[in-house]
Design a protein around this motif. Structure first.
Motif, short mmCIF file in Angstrom:
data_model
loop_
_atom_site.label_atom_id
_atom_site.label_comp_id
_atom_site.label_asym_id
_atom_site.label_seq_id
_atom_site.Cartn_x
_atom_site.Cartn_y
_atom_site.Cartn_z
N LYS A 68 0.82 -1.21 0.00
CA LYS A 68 0.00 0.00 0.00
C LYS A 68 0.86 1.26 0.00
CE LYS A 68 -4.20 -1.74 2.14
NZ LYS A 68 -5.08 -1.67 3.32
N SER A 69 1.94 1.26 0.77
CA SER A 69 2.78 2.45 0.80
C SER A 69 3.51 2.64 -0.53
CB SER A 69 3.77 2.39 1.97
OG SER A 69 4.75 1.42 1.74
N ALA A 70 3.92 1.54 -1.17
CA ALA A 70 4.55 1.66 -2.49
C ALA A 70 3.55 2.17 -3.52
CB ALA A 70 5.11 0.32 -2.93
N SER A 71 2.31 1.69 -3.43
CA SER A 71 1.28 2.15 -4.35
C SER A 71 1.00 3.64 -4.15
CB SER A 71 0.01 1.34 -4.13
OG SER A 71 -1.04 1.86 -4.90
N ARG A 72 0.93 4.07 -2.90
CA ARG A 72 0.70 5.49 -2.62
C ARG A 72 1.87 6.35 -3.11
NH1 ARG A 72 -3.53 7.00 0.38
NH2 ARG A 72 -4.66 5.42 1.52
N ALA A 73 3.08 5.83 -3.00
CA ALA A 73 4.24 6.58 -3.47
C ALA A 73 4.18 6.77 -4.99
CB ALA A 73 5.53 5.88 -3.07
N LEU A 74 3.82 5.72 -5.72
CA LEU A 74 3.72 5.83 -7.17
C LEU A 74 2.58 6.77 -7.58
CD1 LEU A 74 4.35 2.12 -8.16
CD2 LEU A 74 5.84 4.07 -8.62
N LEU A 75 1.47 6.70 -6.86
CA LEU A 75 0.36 7.62 -7.15
C LEU A 75 0.75 9.06 -6.82
CD1 LEU A 75 -2.72 5.56 -5.94
CD2 LEU A 75 -2.12 6.16 -8.28
N SER A 76 1.54 9.24 -5.78
CA SER A 76 2.00 10.60 -5.44
C SER A 76 2.92 11.15 -6.52
CB SER A 76 2.72 10.59 -4.09
OG SER A 76 1.85 10.18 -3.07
N VAL A 77 3.79 10.31 -7.06
CA VAL A 77 4.66 10.74 -8.16
C VAL A 77 3.81 11.10 -9.38
CG1 VAL A 77 6.43 9.97 -9.79
CG2 VAL A 77 6.70 9.51 -7.35
N THR A 78 2.80 10.30 -9.66
CA THR A 78 1.91 10.59 -10.79
C THR A 78 1.18 11.91 -10.58
OG1 THR A 78 1.59 8.23 -11.16
CG2 THR A 78 -0.01 9.71 -12.16
N PHE A 79 0.70 12.15 -9.35
CA PHE A 79 0.01 13.40 -9.05
C PHE A 79 0.95 14.59 -9.23
CE2 PHE A 79 -1.27 16.77 -6.14
CZ PHE A 79 -2.58 16.98 -6.55
N LEU A 80 2.17 14.48 -8.73
CA LEU A 80 3.13 15.58 -8.87
C LEU A 80 3.49 15.82 -10.34
CD1 LEU A 80 5.44 14.93 -5.81
CD2 LEU A 80 3.75 16.75 -6.10
N ALA A 81 3.59 14.75 -11.12
CA ALA A 81 3.86 14.91 -12.55
C ALA A 81 2.69 15.60 -13.25
CB ALA A 81 4.13 13.54 -13.18
N ALA A 82 1.46 15.30 -12.82
CA ALA A 82 0.30 15.96 -13.41
C ALA A 82 0.28 17.45 -13.06
CB ALA A 82 -0.99 15.29 -12.92
N VAL A 83 0.62 17.76 -11.82
CA VAL A 83 0.70 19.17 -11.42
C VAL A 83 1.77 19.88 -12.23
CG1 VAL A 83 1.28 20.72 -9.51
CG2 VAL A 83 -0.26 18.80 -9.12
N TRP A 84 2.91 19.22 -12.42
CA TRP A 84 3.98 19.81 -13.23
C TRP A 84 3.50 20.04 -14.66
CZ3 TRP A 84 8.03 22.60 -13.63
CH2 TRP A 84 8.77 22.60 -14.81
N LEU A 85 2.74 19.10 -15.21
CA LEU A 85 2.23 19.25 -16.57
C LEU A 85 1.34 20.48 -16.69
CD1 LEU A 85 2.37 17.72 -19.28
CD2 LEU A 85 0.24 16.61 -18.62
N VAL A 86 0.51 20.72 -15.68
CA VAL A 86 -0.37 21.90 -15.70
C VAL A 86 0.46 23.18 -15.57
CG1 VAL A 86 -2.21 23.12 -14.48
CG2 VAL A 86 -2.36 20.65 -14.82
N VAL A 87 1.37 23.18 -14.61
CA VAL A 87 2.18 24.39 -14.36
C VAL A 87 3.08 24.70 -15.55
CG1 VAL A 87 4.02 25.33 -12.91
CG2 VAL A 87 2.09 24.15 -11.86
N SER A 88 3.64 23.68 -16.15
CA SER A 88 4.58 23.91 -17.26
C SER A 88 3.87 24.18 -18.58
CB SER A 88 5.50 22.70 -17.43
OG SER A 88 4.76 21.58 -17.90
N SER A 89 2.55 24.03 -18.63
CA SER A 89 1.87 24.25 -19.91
C SER A 89 1.92 25.72 -20.33
CB SER A 89 0.41 23.78 -19.81
OG SER A 89 -0.32 24.56 -18.90
N VAL A 90 2.01 26.63 -19.39
CA VAL A 90 2.06 28.05 -19.76
C VAL A 90 3.42 28.41 -20.36
CG1 VAL A 90 1.92 30.41 -18.89
CG2 VAL A 90 0.28 28.70 -18.13
N PRO A 91 4.54 28.22 -19.64
CA PRO A 91 5.81 28.64 -20.24
C PRO A 91 6.26 27.77 -21.41
CG PRO A 91 6.22 27.64 -18.11
CD PRO A 91 4.73 27.74 -18.26
N PHE A 92 5.99 26.47 -21.36
CA PHE A 92 6.46 25.59 -22.43
C PHE A 92 5.51 25.58 -23.61
CE2 PHE A 92 8.91 22.70 -19.30
CZ PHE A 92 9.93 23.62 -19.24
N GLY A 93 4.22 25.47 -23.36
CA GLY A 93 3.26 25.31 -24.44
C GLY A 93 2.84 26.61 -25.09
#
Length: 141
Positions: A31-56
């Protein structure tokens, strides 16, 4: 693991962890490994939103790149949050994988050309796909 010289017991691990049977410890670790992977996915999604302005938008000057990254990132963040709150929902694992696949394929479909937006989407898409592949599939209750 450190033991006491008097009782020869492990005193660095909390008692509830020492007392747990091996099967229960394995479930907790999964469960903790699963939560860690989901947390990384969530942070990557936040990065995708934040980076869409300067990069896109600013970097390439294209609205389609901006909207693709922003909408996909917000959707993945919502789906990942739902997976963290309700881990037994089957469809969310497939939705996460499909959206990560879109992030990876968007530079080809929308013809970004080689730019920072392309590199960003490839790196984030691969990271999300790896997290989706390594994470355990959601199981129905």
């Amino acid at each position: 693991m450190t033991t006491s010289f008097i009782s020869d017991q492990d005193f660095t691990t909390p008692a509830h962890v020492r007392a747990a049977p091996p099967e229960e410890r394995r479930v907790r670790e999964t469960k903790s490994a699963s939560r860690a992977l989901l947390s990384v996915t969530f942070l990557a999604a936040v990065w995708l939103v934040v980076s869409s302005v300067p990069f896109g938008y600013i970097g390439a000057g294209r609205y389609d790149i901006f909207w693709s990254d922003a909408v996909t990132g917000i959707t993945i963040a919502i789906v990942t949050t739902l997976r963290l709150l309700h881990p037994r929902t089957v469809a969310f694992a497939w939705v996460s994988g499909g959206l990560a696949g879109w992030v990876l394929m968007a530079p080809l479909v929308l013809q970004y050309g080689w730019s920072t937006s392309t590199a960003n989407d490839i790196v984030v898409g691969l990271l999300m796909l790896v997290c989706a592949a390594l994470g355990p599939a959601d199981e129905p209750e």
